[in-house]
Motif scaffolding. Structure first.
Motif, short mmCIF file in Angstrom:
data_model
loop_
_atom_site.label_atom_id
_atom_site.label_comp_id
_atom_site.label_asym_id
_atom_site.label_seq_id
_atom_site.Cartn_x
_atom_site.Cartn_y
_atom_site.Cartn_z
N MET A 1 0.85 -1.19 0.00
CA MET A 1 0.00 0.00 0.00
C MET A 1 0.89 1.25 0.00
SD MET A 1 -3.28 -0.89 0.17
CE MET A 1 -4.09 0.57 0.84
N GLN A 2 0.42 2.26 -0.68
CA GLN A 2 1.13 3.54 -0.68
C GLN A 2 0.95 4.22 0.67
OE1 GLN A 2 -0.95 5.13 -4.21
NE2 GLN A 2 1.10 5.63 -4.98
N THR A 3 2.05 4.75 1.18
CA THR A 3 1.94 5.47 2.45
C THR A 3 3.11 6.43 2.60
OG1 THR A 3 1.51 5.24 4.80
CG2 THR A 3 3.21 3.80 3.89
N ILE A 4 3.24 7.03 3.77
CA ILE A 4 4.36 7.91 4.07
C ILE A 4 5.01 7.47 5.38
CG2 ILE A 4 3.41 9.90 2.85
CD1 ILE A 4 2.50 11.00 5.60
N ASP A 5 6.23 7.89 5.59
CA ASP A 5 6.87 7.61 6.86
C ASP A 5 6.71 8.81 7.80
OD1 ASP A 5 8.78 9.52 6.17
OD2 ASP A 5 10.25 8.01 5.51
N GLN A 6 7.28 8.69 8.97
CA GLN A 6 7.06 9.74 9.97
C GLN A 6 7.62 11.09 9.55
OE1 GLN A 6 7.80 6.52 13.34
NE2 GLN A 6 8.00 8.59 14.13
N ASP A 7 8.57 11.05 8.62
CA ASP A 7 9.13 12.32 8.15
C ASP A 7 8.38 12.86 6.94
OD1 ASP A 7 11.14 12.13 10.12
OD2 ASP A 7 12.24 10.72 8.84
N GLY A 8 7.31 12.16 6.55
CA GLY A 8 6.49 12.65 5.45
C GLY A 8 6.93 12.14 4.09
N ASN A 9 7.96 11.30 4.06
CA ASN A 9 8.43 10.77 2.77
C ASN A 9 7.51 9.65 2.28
OD1 ASN A 9 10.84 12.37 2.89
ND2 ASN A 9 11.57 10.92 4.47
N GLU A 10 7.27 9.63 0.99
CA GLU A 10 6.40 8.61 0.42
C GLU A 10 7.12 7.27 0.37
OE1 GLU A 10 4.76 10.12 -3.22
OE2 GLU A 10 3.61 11.64 -2.12
N THR A 11 6.39 6.21 0.65
CA THR A 11 6.94 4.87 0.65
C THR A 11 5.80 3.88 0.44
OG1 THR A 11 8.23 3.30 1.96
CG2 THR A 11 6.78 4.76 3.18
N GLU A 12 6.14 2.60 0.51
CA GLU A 12 5.13 1.54 0.42
C GLU A 12 5.22 0.69 1.68
OE1 GLU A 12 5.21 -1.01 -2.90
OE2 GLU A 12 3.89 0.30 -4.08
N ILE A 13 4.14 0.03 2.03
CA ILE A 13 4.19 -0.84 3.20
C ILE A 13 3.34 -2.08 2.97
CG2 ILE A 13 2.25 0.22 4.45
CD1 ILE A 13 4.02 -0.10 7.02
N THR A 14 3.83 -3.21 3.42
CA THR A 14 3.01 -4.41 3.53
C THR A 14 3.12 -4.84 4.99
OG1 THR A 14 4.84 -5.91 3.06
CG2 THR A 14 3.52 -5.16 1.18
N THR A 15 2.05 -5.34 5.53
CA THR A 15 2.05 -5.69 6.94
C THR A 15 2.23 -7.18 7.08
OG1 THR A 15 0.44 -3.92 7.14
CG2 THR A 15 0.90 -5.18 9.11
N LYS A 16 3.44 -7.57 7.50
CA LYS A 16 3.80 -8.98 7.43
C LYS A 16 3.42 -9.78 8.67
CE LYS A 16 7.62 -8.24 4.21
NZ LYS A 16 8.67 -7.24 4.49
N GLY A 17 2.97 -9.12 9.70
CA GLY A 17 2.68 -9.83 10.94
C GLY A 17 1.59 -10.88 10.76
N ARG A 18 1.15 -11.42 11.90
CA ARG A 18 0.11 -12.45 11.88
C ARG A 18 -1.22 -11.77 12.07
NH1 ARG A 18 2.81 -14.13 17.09
NH2 ARG A 18 2.94 -11.89 16.98
N HIS A 19 -2.10 -11.81 11.11
CA HIS A 19 -3.33 -11.03 11.19
C HIS A 19 -4.54 -11.86 10.79
CE1 HIS A 19 -0.93 -7.57 12.04
NE2 HIS A 19 -0.17 -7.87 11.01
N ASP A 20 -5.67 -11.42 11.27
CA ASP A 20 -6.93 -12.03 10.91
C ASP A 20 -7.31 -11.62 9.50
OD1 ASP A 20 -7.27 -11.31 14.10
OD2 ASP A 20 -8.20 -13.20 13.54
N PRO A 21 -7.67 -12.56 8.65
CA PRO A 21 -8.14 -12.15 7.32
C PRO A 21 -9.49 -11.42 7.38
CG PRO A 21 -8.33 -14.54 7.61
CD PRO A 21 -7.61 -14.02 8.80
N CYS A 22 -10.22 -11.63 8.47
CA CYS A 22 -11.50 -10.92 8.64
C CYS A 22 -11.70 -10.67 10.13
CB CYS A 22 -12.66 -11.75 8.08
SG CYS A 22 -14.28 -11.05 8.45
N VAL A 23 -11.50 -9.45 10.56
CA VAL A 23 -11.60 -9.16 12.00
C VAL A 23 -13.02 -9.34 12.52
CG1 VAL A 23 -9.62 -7.60 12.16
CG2 VAL A 23 -11.85 -6.69 11.47
N GLY A 24 -13.98 -9.32 11.61
CA GLY A 24 -15.37 -9.49 12.04
C GLY A 24 -15.61 -10.81 12.75
N ILE A 25 -14.83 -11.83 12.38
CA ILE A 25 -15.06 -13.15 13.00
C ILE A 25 -14.77 -13.10 14.49
CG2 ILE A 25 -14.34 -15.57 13.00
CD1 ILE A 25 -13.50 -15.09 10.00
N ARG A 26 -13.61 -12.56 14.81
CA ARG A 26 -13.26 -12.52 16.23
C ARG A 26 -14.00 -11.41 16.97
NH1 ARG A 26 -7.41 -11.95 16.80
NH2 ARG A 26 -7.89 -11.90 19.02
#
Lengths: 352, 352, 352, 352
Positions: C302-327
């Protein structure tokens, strides 16, 4: 959370300035079905009303209360009670001098410091006129706690205490100073006349006793009944001290003198605690005393500064009580009623 | 609204019983970015800790605080601070006798009256142990008001007051009684030793002064700074009276004696008001005195009843402070800090 | 008033961050005398616990709750319940990437904007981990309202709704998606597997029904039962919409279709209102639906910025629920229980 | 805590019944020094006022507001603002039929169930007349947040949505239905005329957008900006659903579609979130939609029961809006303003 609200489930919000068009109270959370009309409130306001004797301000306010909401066919509906009292005798001209200089002992300086400016007419929001709204709401609170009877009176005026051995409850209403000791009442009248003639004023201590409070009202830790009462009384204009039961004198007792022994009943053999143990009522009479400073509005010239910081002198020429403690009596009773009614409902919430 | 919470925008909630596994505090609304670690809190807990002299209970609690939430990389994040203190010295056996009979002067009877039963181990929630959580939170509150310095000390013990002309702030920390008058400290030590030997206890009056409070904190009518302080102090275990500035003595002054004159600066020529006018700070030192009754837990046998209403006698054999007022000093300071920090934030909310 | 507290007389305060040492809840105002041990709470936490199926995050947290205060001999004492859950699986390394860049759809940017910095480990306070504390407290709230039974389930996932004619309550617990329609459950499993493989996520709608709520809970005007429920549900992470009864569909009905006719009993011939009229329960089932957005933590860059305002990309690699609605299902139930228990006590306060 | 109060540091308390002498609002915590007179409030009341087109009730209320307190020389003083609106057109006779039977879809039954009886004149406290007090207070709240502009409008009426591609902000004020799509406005007028002739009524969805909200307002966890807005909107009469940003539609998006990408600025490439992330404003427009059910007061006969439980029929003959959603527009705006102003002050309290 709001600055001008008081109470937890029975919640009083007051509004109004000394010289605005009106003052009022909104009392929310009142149980439904209580018989209520203006006639239940007016007598308490009349008791507080200025001008009833030469020992209170000669400002003439009829203080007629109107119930604008919350009743239907003579009973409370459970929705907010809006109580309105119009200000009639608004002689703003009396206060022209204080519009620029700060009256020592008053909130003039601190309101300016906080808000940047102030409604200087009669003290604005800081005027004791606000307490009429409390008295009106307190009259409703009494209906919430029919099991409790509340009575306040002066136990000291100008440093002159009553003689407890001459305490006569019937005397309280028979003198304009709410004094339970006829001898003290006579002395106090003279002191007050002298103070007034000298352009001065006197302080007083008001004691309030609530009989009939069952054991169990109040709560640990920050909703303690005594903490609530302390806040309630200290919020009254000119209050500088509050004590429960023996209060400061308890700090001079030994442990075995102070702790009230119990016997079956249960009964207590004394009431040093003033009816509260661990923040919860014990079933004994709840006893609170509040110290009121002498009226700050006096004819004696006082050193002060004006809004620009220039040094000047001020005398307060308006119509003022020579001892605000006298008219505090019905206010103290109202605050006691509001606290107890709130705590009754709160106890019912948690403990059924 | 909750029974065990205190404060408006800086809000303290405490939990825990004397003999449960732990006690704790959650402090919500703390500004972000304040440097904070356990080392900022521990010294205040050490000051309150029992067992530090022969004049306090010999219960041995290390009272090590842990910060479980609300900080990151050594600074507050603006989210709730959870402060936890484990109970280690839980000698429940000391309290077996009080499981059935009510200790006079304690909350045993009223807790039973309210809740139907009680955790009788060491007084449960009504134990002064809860105040450790306040002291921990108060240490954080101090960081919110770096402009303010707070100091409490005893001005009276067992009815024996200090001599104000011998007031020496450096003396306060040099004696275990937090007494600013070396002569009084010496007398008090003797009184306390005598009381303890007699199985009795003594009361005390604690004075607390906050310097550096700017003019403008506090608010009309029910959020008055003095009303908040009154509730805060009265919520401390064994407190029976609170006064601001001259307090009850103000009720014995005449108007011109009591009202503090102002000169340019602005400065005040006296501080009878205790730094508060109309519920708002005046810029002068805020002065509060709190009266503590003598410890109710004494070796002297007292008449009482048991849970079934039968008459009996009780002596409280546990480890107790001969004068709870001594250990109240850091608690009073903590409550002062919590009230002032809350009012600072509240003032900022409304007035920017 | 506090930011992290919820409720009026039954008041929940939660604390803790995703990767701090622990999270917890303080529940104040609970009625005394309720049988309560960890065993009453643990099953609900187990229901919420991550890692129970392939459709939830693989973070392994035992989520063992400890009751640190407020009970004695297996019953609630009326004092605050402190519930503590230690964080065990704190793999901060997984989150190193997000320490600098803002994850779209997350609170990273707004926390920084508000507080100046943030605890970036797992989202800190904004993590759904906080909801474990709610579930624990909700288990206690259920004990306060034994007359009520609460059940939540998914009615839509990834835009695919259930078939109401195939609604089978027994099916809810028999599939890991809390789906009452076996056919929909089968479809949803496929959708979820596909979304997870694609590094994406799906949204869901959770319906919650409370049976047994008597007529009369709730209050005008700002304590309306539906307003309380709306706040409660919207405070859950990822919630974007709340509706009562027919909700948004009611806006498409005509007056005579929407208003539920009454017959003697009293009974209602329909329940478009979702059990609430004028903010007060009608005695019919209380029905609330909450919309949950798709999990924002996704593997898709996903397109985003860092804390200094610079443009970057991010993917969130942690362990996550594919649908938070379930939990969210047990969380929604917990919030329903907390609101209803609070309103029950509040009703008792005012109306006895 | 009170039932009829709303807000945390900017706190609104309303009172009054449909057919009592007056209704009113007390707004406490307003910053001092804001220029304020009745002329700042009246236009918003006029916008809400009934009788302004054939699509709203023909009850004639001038809705003249009076400021009874809290201002001095044209500026707010920081003390409570008391706003009073007298009820003039109180045709109680119109409501005689509903004094005994319960109107389906109304609060008649639930008020009786809660309080034991009710003020049946025009719905008493449950009447939408209460919302005039909100609109008055909302006008003041707007002055607290001059950086924010708020606009609400209908996006759906009777199930007929606007065409977003034809959205024209200038159209909103040019038709009596607050519709931003001229084509939809024309269709809706026909639908409304038909519904009214048929003795029926229609529902609607109101969208409200606040531009200019800076990033950082709101707070975790239970003071989330979206949770506050949900409660605020759901507390409006006839509201049945609330959604933020994409709301329920977000539950049908995939993670990468829903999360709004960021670019330097910071700017967002979309606003599915509706300006709120993690309960805190992001700096994007805050977007809220509220669903209003069709007016329950209709001429079509409905099955119901009377107070004694006997089955009967009722038609509501009074003067009623065929679609309450239309007049909800200024009320929704007022609630948005009140929430945002409160959160602005709350943010200032904690974060300076």
């Amino acid at each position: 959370m709001s600055f001008n609200s008081f109470g937890r489930v029975l919640r009083l919000t007051t509004w109004g300035e000394s010289h605005g068009p009106a003052i009022g109270a909104v009392l929310d959370g009142c149980p439904p079905g209580l018989a209520l009309s203006e006639a239940d409130i007016q007598p308490w306001l009349d008791k507080r009303r200025p001008g009833s004797s030469r020992f209170t301000t000669q400002r003439r306010e009829p203080d007629q209360v109107r119930i604008l909401s919350g009743t239907f066919e003579g009973r409370t509906t459970g929705t907010p009670l809006s109580l309105l009292i119009e200000n009639e005798d608004q002689r703003s001209k009396d206060y022209s001098e204080i519009s620029k200089a700060y009256r020592p002992g008053h909130a003039d300086f601190t309101y300016d410091a906080k808000y940047g400016f102030r409604d200087w007419r009669g003290g604005g929001r800081s005027s004791a006129r606000e307490t009429a709204a409390r008295v009106a709401a307190g009259a409703v609170a009494r209906l919430v706690i029919p099991e409790v009877s509340i009575r306040a009176y002066l136990v000291e005026l100008g440093g002159d205490p009553i003689d407890r051995s001459r305490f006569d409850p019937d005397t309280i209403e028979s003198n304009p100073l709410h004094c339970p000791d006829a001898g003290a009442a006579a002395r106090w009248e003279k002191s007050l006349d002298a103070a007034r003639k000298a352009g001065s004023s006197l302080g007083a201590v008001v004691e309030c006793v609530a009989d009939g409070v069952p054991a169990g009202w109040g709560a640990p830790v920050y909703a303690k009944l005594d903490a609530e009462l302390a806040a309630a009384m200290m919020s009254i204009n000119a209050a500088k001290g509050v004590e429960i039961g023996d209060g400061f004198a308890a700090a001079r007792l030994r442990g075995e003198e102070n702790a009230d022994p119990m016997r079956s009943g249960p009964t207590f053999l004394s009431n040093h605690a003033g009816g509260i143990l661990g923040g919860i009522s014990s079933g004994q009479p709840v006893v609170v005393r509040t110290a009121f400073k002498p009226t700050s509005s006096i004819l004696t010239p006082m050193q002060t500064i004006d809004q620009d910081g220039n040094e000047t002198e001020i005398t307060t020429k308006g119509r003022h009580d020579p001892c605000v403690g006298i008219r505090a009596v019905p206010i103290v009773e109202a605050m006691m009623a509001l606290v107890l009614a709130d705590q009754k409902l709160l106890h019912r919430a948690q403990c059924g």
